[in-house]
Design an enzyme around this catalytic site. Structure first.
Site, PDB file in Angstrom:
ATOM      1  N   THR A 202     -51.505  92.397 -12.530  1.00  0.00           N
ATOM      2  CA  THR A 202     -51.282  91.688 -13.554  1.00  0.00           C
ATOM      3  C   THR A 202     -50.765  90.426 -13.196  1.00  0.00           C
ATOM      4  OG1 THR A 202     -50.291  93.620 -13.704  1.00  0.00           O
ATOM      5  CG2 THR A 202     -49.471  92.025 -14.871  1.00  0.00           C
TER       6      THR A 202
ATOM      7  N   LYS B 200     -52.912  94.011 -21.647  1.00  0.00           N
ATOM      8  CA  LYS B 200     -51.743  94.738 -20.267  1.00  0.00           C
ATOM      9  C   LYS B 200     -49.974  94.133 -21.245  1.00  0.00           C
ATOM     10  CE  LYS B 200     -49.106  95.263 -16.807  1.00  0.00           C
ATOM     11  NZ  LYS B 200     -49.533  96.976 -15.638  1.00  0.00           N
TER      12      LYS B 200
ATOM     13  N   LYS C 183     -40.902  91.046 -14.949  1.00  0.00           N
ATOM     14  CA  LYS C 183     -42.538  89.900 -14.852  1.00  0.00           C
ATOM     15  C   LYS C 183     -43.437  90.372 -15.790  1.00  0.00           C
ATOM     16  CE  LYS C 183     -46.732  90.691 -11.903  1.00  0.00           C
ATOM     17  NZ  LYS C 183     -47.570  91.053 -11.132  1.00  0.00           N
TER      18      LYS C 183
HETATM   19  P1  NAD Z   1     -46.918  94.561  -3.106  1.00  0.00           P
HETATM   20  O1  NAD Z   1     -46.768  94.018  -2.721  1.00  0.00           O
HETATM   21  O2  NAD Z   1     -46.811  96.777  -3.272  1.00  0.00           O
HETATM   22  O3  NAD Z   1     -48.643  94.408  -2.756  1.00  0.00           O
HETATM   23  C1  NAD Z   1     -49.477  93.185  -2.564  1.00  0.00           C
HETATM   24  C2  NAD Z   1     -50.557  92.779  -1.506  1.00  0.00           C
HETATM   25  O4  NAD Z   1     -50.290  91.449  -1.846  1.00  0.00           O
HETATM   26  C3  NAD Z   1     -49.112  92.986  -0.646  1.00  0.00           C
HETATM   27  O5  NAD Z   1     -49.351  94.574   0.256  1.00  0.00           O
HETATM   28  C4  NAD Z   1     -49.418  91.190   0.205  1.00  0.00           C
HETATM   29  O6  NAD Z   1     -48.942  91.445   1.511  1.00  0.00           O
HETATM   30  C5  NAD Z   1     -51.410  91.333  -0.491  1.00  0.00           C
HETATM   31  N1  NAD Z   1     -51.072  89.662  -0.015  1.00  0.00           N
HETATM   32  C6  NAD Z   1     -50.191  89.118  -0.799  1.00  0.00           C
HETATM   33  N2  NAD Z   1     -51.424  87.952  -0.541  1.00  0.00           N
HETATM   34  C7  NAD Z   1     -52.084  87.586   0.049  1.00  0.00           C
HETATM   35  C8  NAD Z   1     -53.054  87.562   0.683  1.00  0.00           C
HETATM   36  N3  NAD Z   1     -53.769  85.597   0.303  1.00  0.00           N
HETATM   37  N4  NAD Z   1     -54.417  87.715   1.466  1.00  0.00           N
HETATM   38  C9  NAD Z   1     -54.327  89.266   1.800  1.00  0.00           C
HETATM   39  N5  NAD Z   1     -52.974  89.735   0.655  1.00  0.00           N
HETATM   40  C10 NAD Z   1     -51.366  89.123   0.567  1.00  0.00           C
HETATM   41  O7  NAD Z   1     -47.427  95.021  -5.047  1.00  0.00           O
HETATM   42  P2  NAD Z   1     -48.245  96.279  -5.897  1.00  0.00           P
HETATM   43  O8  NAD Z   1     -46.805  97.315  -5.938  1.00  0.00           O
HETATM   44  O9  NAD Z   1     -49.300  96.939  -4.878  1.00  0.00           O
HETATM   45  O10 NAD Z   1     -49.238  95.461  -7.074  1.00  0.00           O
HETATM   46  C11 NAD Z   1     -49.821  94.814  -7.280  1.00  0.00           C
HETATM   47  C12 NAD Z   1     -50.253  94.479  -9.079  1.00  0.00           C
HETATM   48  O11 NAD Z   1     -50.327  94.663  -9.058  1.00  0.00           O
HETATM   49  C13 NAD Z   1     -49.201  93.491  -8.970  1.00  0.00           C
HETATM   50  O12 NAD Z   1     -50.002  91.949  -9.835  1.00  0.00           O
HETATM   51  C14 NAD Z   1     -48.380  94.116 -10.214  1.00  0.00           C
HETATM   52  O13 NAD Z   1     -47.635  93.555 -11.156  1.00  0.00           O
HETATM   53  C15 NAD Z   1     -49.318  94.927 -10.217  1.00  0.00           C
HETATM   54  N6  NAD Z   1     -49.089  96.451 -10.473  1.00  0.00           N
HETATM   55  C16 NAD Z   1     -48.082  97.134  -9.933  1.00  0.00           C
HETATM   56  C17 NAD Z   1     -47.506  98.292 -10.458  1.00  0.00           C
HETATM   57  C18 NAD Z   1     -46.808  99.046  -9.604  1.00  0.00           C
HETATM   58  O14 NAD Z   1     -45.918  99.827 -10.399  1.00  0.00           O
HETATM   59  N7  NAD Z   1     -46.965  99.060  -8.765  1.00  0.00           N
HETATM   60  C19 NAD Z   1     -48.095  98.735 -12.198  1.00  0.00           C
HETATM   61  C20 NAD Z   1     -48.966  98.444 -12.602  1.00  0.00           C
HETATM   62  C21 NAD Z   1     -49.642  96.577 -12.354  1.00  0.00           C
END
Ligand code: NAD
Length: 311
Positions: free
Chosen positions: A99, A174, A249
């Site tokens: 997102t 979204k 966010k």
């Molecule tokens: P998270 O922080 O658990 O996962 C993100 C991952 O990206 C981390 O493990 C981090 O180490 C990795 N990362 C960051 N930079 C990187 C790079 N350059 N190379 C490789 N890996 C890298 O976050 P999440 O909860 O999995 O959310 C991910 C996305 O999904 C976000 O944009 C969030 O807004 C969206 N989202 C999350 C949810 C939720 O319930 N968690 C729901 C809908 C949407």
């Protein structure tokens, strides 16, 4: 490998990306995963995801690259400085499921196309539970051919995928949806607090509003007070659910888009402000419906002196 199996580079194996990548591997696709955190690579390996040495290495071998990263700057940096676009084979399809800001999403599309690749933005709703169950909803932006190619993969990770329009349209859908949700949760919460002050029981207000014109998801599914909807987070001390920082966010992204478009939307901007404050304080680890407590605890207009007896 099953019929139609693809080789997928999957970057970002966090709360969402980890189970999404695992579901693709379980469905018979070859998944080359990468995350900055080595422990997440180890965990993914246990679900059939092959650990790549870098994001560029995963992209170089892939037909499709999926990213699930925290914010737009991570996606743009990965595509650019971290060399992922440069490493991929021409024509590789880049699907960003994070997102992110609509402007960043459009920038990511442009960067991919300039590098000879194809792109789709495909953010999700459904949370970690949906990612694990493979029941996410995808909102996609990009060309018809790109959406058609992505669909078989999206259908492994989710139950529904809507093609919303051109580049950035998935992100736009979204944040518009979540702006409705953030505003409506505050509206429902304020109505319950007003009802309390008028001596109305939670059940009575629920029974009327949930079958009348006040009906909405924030009331009838994620009801912010305990009792009327047994499965709502209010009945488990506001354990998420949809965590308040994620709502903050998404509303911040909506506020950016409102400012960029010069749109006067006071409720959307106020919701962003209230959720930012809640997420930084009591709501840091709570469901977004817990904002009802802050409304109840706010000083009343009488406490603030409005209409108070000056004597
Ligand atoms: P998270 O922080 O658990 O996962 C993100 C991952 O990206 C981390 O493990 C981090 O180490 C990795 N990362 C960051 N930079 C990187 C790079 N350059 N190379 C490789 N890996 C890298 O976050 P999440 O909860 O999995 O959310 C991910 C996305 O999904 C976000 O944009 C969030 O807004 C969206 N989202 C999350 C949810 C939720 O319930 N968690 C729901 C809908 C949407």
């Amino acid at each position: 490998m099953v019929n139609g199996a693809r080789t997928i580079g999957f970057v970002g194996l966090g709360h969402m990306g980890g189970p999404m990548a695992a579901n693709l591997a379980k469905a018979g696709h070859r998944v080359l995963g990468y995350d900055l955190l080595p422990e997440l690579l180890d965990a993914a390996a246990g679900s059939g995801v092959e650990a790549a040495g870098s994001a560029a290495e995963a992209a170089a071998a892939a037909d499709v690259v999926i990213t699930m990263l925290p914010a737009g700057r991570h996606v743009l940096s990965l595509y650019g400085q971290e060399g992922v676009l440069a490493a991929a084979r021409p024509g590789t399809l880049f699907i960003d499921c994070s997102t992110i800001d609509v402007t960043d999403a459009r920038g990511a599309h442009q960067a991919a196309i300039a590098a000879g690749m194809r792109a789709l933005d495909a953010p999700v709703s459904g949370g970690v539970v949906g990612a694990e169950a493979g029941s996410l909803t995808f909102m996609a932006g990009g060309g018809h051919a790109e959406f058609a190619e992505a669909e078989p993969l999206l259908s492994v990770m989710g139950d529904k995928a809507v093609h919303c329009g051109g580049p950035g349209a998935g992100q736009a859908a979204k944040i518009c949806n979540n702006m409705i949700l953030g505003i409506s949760m505050i509206a429902v919460s304020e109505a319950f607090v007003l009802g309390e002050s008028l001596g109305l029981s939670h059940q009575a207000l629920y029974d009327v509003a949930s079958t009348a014109s006040g009906q909405c998801w924030a009331l009838s599914v994620n009801c912010p007070v305990p009792g009327p909807v047994p499965d709502s987070p209010a009945n488990r001390a506001y354990r998420p659910g949809f965590a308040a920082p994620l709502m903050a966010k998404d509303l911040g992204l909506a506020a950016n888009a409102l400012h960029a478009g010069g749109i006067d939307a006071p409720l959307g901007l106020k919701a962003a402000e209230l959720y930012a404050a809640y997420a930084q304080g009591a709501g840091a680890e709570r469901d977004f419906s817990g904002i009802v407590d802050t409304i109840r605890q706010r000083p009343t207009t009488r406490d603030q002196g409005n209409g108070a007896d000056p004597t």
